[in-house]
Structures are given as structure tokens and as C-alpha cells.
Scaffold this motif. Structure first.
Motif, mmCIF file in Angstrom:
data_model
loop_
_atom_site.group_PDB
_atom_site.id
_atom_site.type_symbol
_atom_site.label_atom_id
_atom_site.label_comp_id
_atom_site.label_asym_id
_atom_site.label_seq_id
_atom_site.Cartn_x
_atom_site.Cartn_y
_atom_site.Cartn_z
ATOM 1 N N ARG A 191 0.790 -1.230 0.000
ATOM 2 C CA ARG A 191 0.000 0.000 0.000
ATOM 3 C C ARG A 191 0.827 1.288 0.000
ATOM 4 N N CYS A 192 2.016 1.270 0.565
ATOM 5 C CA CYS A 192 2.747 2.527 0.751
ATOM 6 C C CYS A 192 4.233 2.306 0.512
ATOM 7 N N GLN A 193 4.865 3.286 -0.122
ATOM 8 C CA GLN A 193 6.321 3.174 -0.314
ATOM 9 C C GLN A 193 7.075 4.216 0.497
ATOM 10 N N GLY A 194 6.395 4.812 1.462
ATOM 11 C CA GLY A 194 7.076 5.765 2.338
ATOM 12 C C GLY A 194 7.734 6.902 1.571
ATOM 13 N N CYS A 195 6.975 7.543 0.676
ATOM 14 C CA CYS A 195 7.591 8.562 -0.185
ATOM 15 C C CYS A 195 7.926 9.843 0.578
ATOM 16 N N GLY A 196 7.382 9.998 1.803
ATOM 17 C CA GLY A 196 7.742 11.165 2.605
ATOM 18 C C GLY A 196 6.945 12.425 2.291
ATOM 19 N N ASP A 197 5.958 12.343 1.401
ATOM 20 C CA ASP A 197 5.142 13.520 1.081
ATOM 21 C C ASP A 197 3.773 13.011 0.612
ATOM 22 N N CYS A 198 2.961 12.629 1.573
ATOM 23 C CA CYS A 198 1.741 11.874 1.277
ATOM 24 C C CYS A 198 0.690 12.719 0.546
ATOM 25 N N VAL A 199 0.068 12.126 -0.455
ATOM 26 C CA VAL A 199 -0.937 12.835 -1.261
ATOM 27 C C VAL A 199 -2.314 12.155 -1.211
ATOM 28 N N LEU A 200 -2.494 11.263 -0.248
ATOM 29 C CA LEU A 200 -3.735 10.468 -0.238
ATOM 30 C C LEU A 200 -4.999 11.324 -0.163
ATOM 31 N N HIS A 201 -4.895 12.533 0.415
ATOM 32 C CA HIS A 201 -6.072 13.415 0.511
ATOM 33 C C HIS A 201 -6.524 13.895 -0.863
ATOM 34 N N ILE B 169 -6.072 6.530 -2.319
ATOM 35 C CA ILE B 169 -5.378 5.452 -3.048
ATOM 36 C C ILE B 169 -4.017 5.999 -3.475
ATOM 37 N N CYS B 170 -2.973 5.265 -3.176
ATOM 38 C CA CYS B 170 -1.616 5.801 -3.364
ATOM 39 C C CYS B 170 -1.134 5.642 -4.806
ATOM 40 N N PRO B 171 -0.870 6.739 -5.502
ATOM 41 C CA PRO B 171 -0.367 6.611 -6.881
ATOM 42 C C PRO B 171 1.066 6.088 -6.930
ATOM 43 N N VAL B 172 1.836 6.362 -5.885
ATOM 44 C CA VAL B 172 3.232 5.905 -5.881
ATOM 45 C C VAL B 172 3.272 4.368 -5.876
ATOM 46 N N THR B 173 2.390 3.787 -5.064
ATOM 47 C CA THR B 173 2.426 2.332 -4.870
ATOM 48 C C THR B 173 1.503 1.588 -5.829
ATOM 49 N N ARG B 174 0.296 2.103 -5.980
ATOM 50 C CA ARG B 174 -0.699 1.345 -6.741
ATOM 51 C C ARG B 174 -0.518 1.483 -8.241
HETATM 52 S S1 SF4 Z 1 1.706 8.974 -1.224
HETATM 53 FE FE1 SF4 Z 1 1.742 6.774 -1.162
HETATM 54 S S2 SF4 Z 1 3.910 6.256 -0.814
HETATM 55 FE FE2 SF4 Z 1 3.665 8.402 -0.308
HETATM 56 S S3 SF4 Z 1 3.311 8.341 1.918
HETATM 57 FE FE3 SF4 Z 1 1.275 8.411 0.903
HETATM 58 S S4 SF4 Z 1 0.685 6.245 0.769
HETATM 59 FE FE4 SF4 Z 1 2.892 6.270 1.162
#
Ligand code: SF4
Ligand code: SF4
Lengths: 221, 114
Positions: free
Chosen positions: A131-141, A146-151
Motif C-alpha cells: 500500500r505505501c512506499q514511504g515517499c515522505g510527502d503523502c498525497v492520499l487526501h 489510493i496511493c499513486p506511488v504504490t498502486r
Molecule cells: S503517497 Fe503513497 S507512498 Fe507516499 S506516503 Fe502516501 S501512501 Fe505512502
């Protein structure tokens, strides 16, 4: 949680081959939940190694331990009094836990008993997905949760690419197109305007690109 | 004896081999008839996992087997037990027990030699 899979037993037997006296160390954290490195897995792996080694005429002694977490120093410390009585530690925590133990106990070789996977969720017993790649700048809002980095297999930031066909990603028929999921969700939430708020490019400087990362919370140190 | 095969986990089965068993027979209630809903189904999955482990470490996977019986099937219980014991006798001692008896013979010889 951090997920993982057990290493093949032949690979582990090869790793422990030089030793006849080791610790097998599990972790009550993530790896217990994904059933790869908890107390039960310590017992099963230890029995398996003892049986295999005794049948091969080269007995091995094993101390079985399971720590609250291997990624926190206070839980590693109780091993200090006895760790040097053993030739190696086979850890079945995640790669972070194994490395932390290796740093704390510099005279003892550390062996990984699992292959660490990803930050994921339990879909059902026995199935975990990322679900998450720990990108350090979350955009889920902005992306309907749904995470574009991971999904998205390509981690792109501007909607489905040309490889998206009827909601399926071109990399694998089993993989849903992350961007199709995002758009569908934004439509159903009536939040399509969020799509326009995404930056056209993503800054990766908060992600892995700057090398190993560090968090310092000034209010806590 | 355990109240339900659902209590059996892989480590208990492997411990039996460590403790010198040449074979391990797990007997659960008939599938669909578990008093605790699905204890015997869980046990079957665990027995299968141990089967795979024994295969990987060359102990011989056929040394473990699960049977399902109802409490009223005494004759069948005896037949299954005889069948399994016969099978394990054909296989002979487990590699663990062989290694142990070789080890003790060697140490006897050492004692005689000294
Ligand atoms: S955008 Fe995706 S990879 Fe980045 S912190 Fe949020 S859930 Fe994790
Ligand atoms: S060592 Fe790894 S598996 Fe264990 S709690 Fe920490 S992060 Fe999770």
C-alpha cells in the motif's frame, strides 16, 4: 505492517552451516502479524534446523528468543549478557530489525531468515498486498485515499498511462490500474477537482532518492 | 490427547520428531463435524506444512499423516493405526534416530577404545 516471506530452508541451512550454536530471534511486531517471524515461527524454524542438522550428523544448539521489537534499542539490550555465548544470530524480523541488532552487537554475525517485503495490509489470512512506499510527502487526501506511488506500477502522477486497459495495468493481468482506481474513487466522492490540485511532477527528495532517511523530532529528542 | 486437533501446531508435530518419534499420526474428527467448527481443517493444513518441511529436510514426509474418524469408529481406528504403524515400520527408524544410534555406538566404541 512490514511484510515478508520465509527464506527457503536450504538457503538457511547453508547460512548456518559453519555454526553449531546459534540464537534464532523472532519479533513480536509486524512479522508476527504476517506469520513469518513471530514466536511460533521461531519454534518451527528452530525445530526444523535441529532435525535437519542432527539427521546430517552435525547437531546444532539453538536458543529460541522472541523480542518485543527488534527495531527498538531497549528490547535488544536484554540479549547483551548472553549474545556472545553464541556464534551467530539467525533473525526472522524485518531487514530493519536485523540490521539494528547487527549494529548493537558488533561481534556477532547476523543472518537473515526471511526476505523482507513491503509496507502492506492483510487482505485475508495468508494474503498481503502493498500500500505505501514511504515517499515522505503523502498525497492520499488528493487521490481518494489510493496511493499513486504504490498502486501505479510506474508511480506516475497524472492519470492512467496508455497501458491501462479496462481498469487493468499492463504489467500484470492481476493488477488493477492504480490510476483508474483513483479516478473512479474521485468521481464517486465527487472530488474530481482534487485531480487538478496534484503537482504535475512529484518531488522525490523526501523519498529514497536522497539516500537513507532520518527523522528527527526536535520536540522529542 | 488434545481436546481438538485445532490445538496442534507445526512446532508440536516437529517436537515429536525431535523427541524420537519415527512417525506421527494425527487423528481428528470427521471433516464438517468439528465441535469447534474448523479445528480439524486447520490441523490438516498444519500437517501438510509439516509434511512439506519433512520433505525438504529429508526426514521423509510419509512419516506424518492425518486421519479423520468419528469417536464411534473403533474398528476403523485400529485399522488406520495398524496401517500407519506398518508403513512406518517399513520405513525404519527416522534419520534422527539413526544418527542418534550411530552416535551412541561411536561413543561406546570410544569408551571401549580408551
Ligand atoms: S503517497 Fe503513497 S507512498 Fe507516499 S506516503 Fe502516501 S501512501 Fe505512502
Ligand atoms: S523489527 Fe521489523 S518486524 Fe519487528 S516490529 Fe520492528 S519493523 Fe516490525
Amino acid at each position: 505492517m512490514i511484510t515478508g516471506t520465509p527464506k527457503p530452508i536450504e538457503e538457511i541451512l547453508e547460512m548456518v552451516e559453519p555454526y553449531d550454536n546459534i540464537i534464532v530471534a523472532g519479533c513480536f511486531g509486524c512479522v508476527t502479524v504476517c506469520r513469518v517471524g513471530g514466536d511460533k515461527e521461531v519454534q518451527v524454524l528452530s525445530s526444523t534446523l535441529r532435525l535437519a542438522r542432527e539427521a546430517a550428523g552435525k547437531k546444532i544448539e539453538i536458543r529460541e528468543v522472541c523480542l518485543e521489537r527488534q527495531c527498538d534499542p531497549e528490547y535488544l539490550e536484554p540479549m547483551r549478557p548472553y549474545i556472545e555465548d553464541y556464534q551467530a544470530v539467525l533473525s526472522i524480523a524485518c531487514g530493519a530489525g536485523i540490521q539494528f541488532m547487527a549494529e548493537k552487537f558488533t561481534k556477532t554475525p547476523l543472518l537473515p531468515g526471511i526476505n523482507t517485503g513491503f509496507l502492506g495490509v492483510t487482505e485475508r489470512q495468508g494474503e498481503w498486498t502493498e500500500r505505501c512506499q514511504g515517499c515522505g510527502d503523502c498525497v492520499l487526501h488528493l487521490t481518494g485515499g489510493i496511493c499513486p506511488v504504490t498502486r501505479c506500477a510506474k508511480s506516475i502522477f497524472h492519470g492512467p498511462c496508455g497501458g491501462s486497459v479496462q481498469g487493468i495495468c499492463e504489467v500484470d493481468k492481476e493488477v488493477k490500474c492504480g490510476w483508474q482506481l483513483i479516478i473512479d474513487r474521485l468521481v464517486s466522492l465527487e472530488q474530481m477537482e482534487n485531480y487538478g490540485k496534484l503537482k504535475p511532477y512529484k518531488g522525490w527528495d523526501t523519498s529514497r532518492d536522497g539516500g537513507p532517511r532520518r527523522i528527527i523530532r526536535e520536540d522529542m529528542v | 490427547m488434545l481436546p481438538c486437533t485445532g490445538r496442534i501446531d507445526e512446532s508440536l508435530l516437529l517436537k515429536a520428531f525431535e523427541n524420537g518419534a519415527d512417525g506421527v499420526m494425527v487423528i481428528g474428527c470427521l471433516e464438517g463435524d468439528c465441535h469447534y467448527v474448523n479445528g480439524n481443517i486447520r490441523a490438516r493444513a498444519r500437517v501438510e506444512r509439516v509434511y512439506n518441511i519433512l520433505e525438504q529436510i529429508n526426514i521423509g514426509p510419509e512419516r506424518i499423516r492425518m486421519y479423520n474418524l468419528s469417536a464411534g469408529e473403533g474398528a476403523k481406528f485400529a485399522a488406520f493405526t495398524n496401517e500407519f504403524v506398518g508403513r512406518v515400520e517399513e520405513l525404519g527408524p527416522s534419520p534422527i534416530n539413526l544418527a542418534r544410534s550411530n552416535g551412541s555406538k561411536e561413543s561406546e566404541q570410544e569408551v571401549q577404545a580408551t
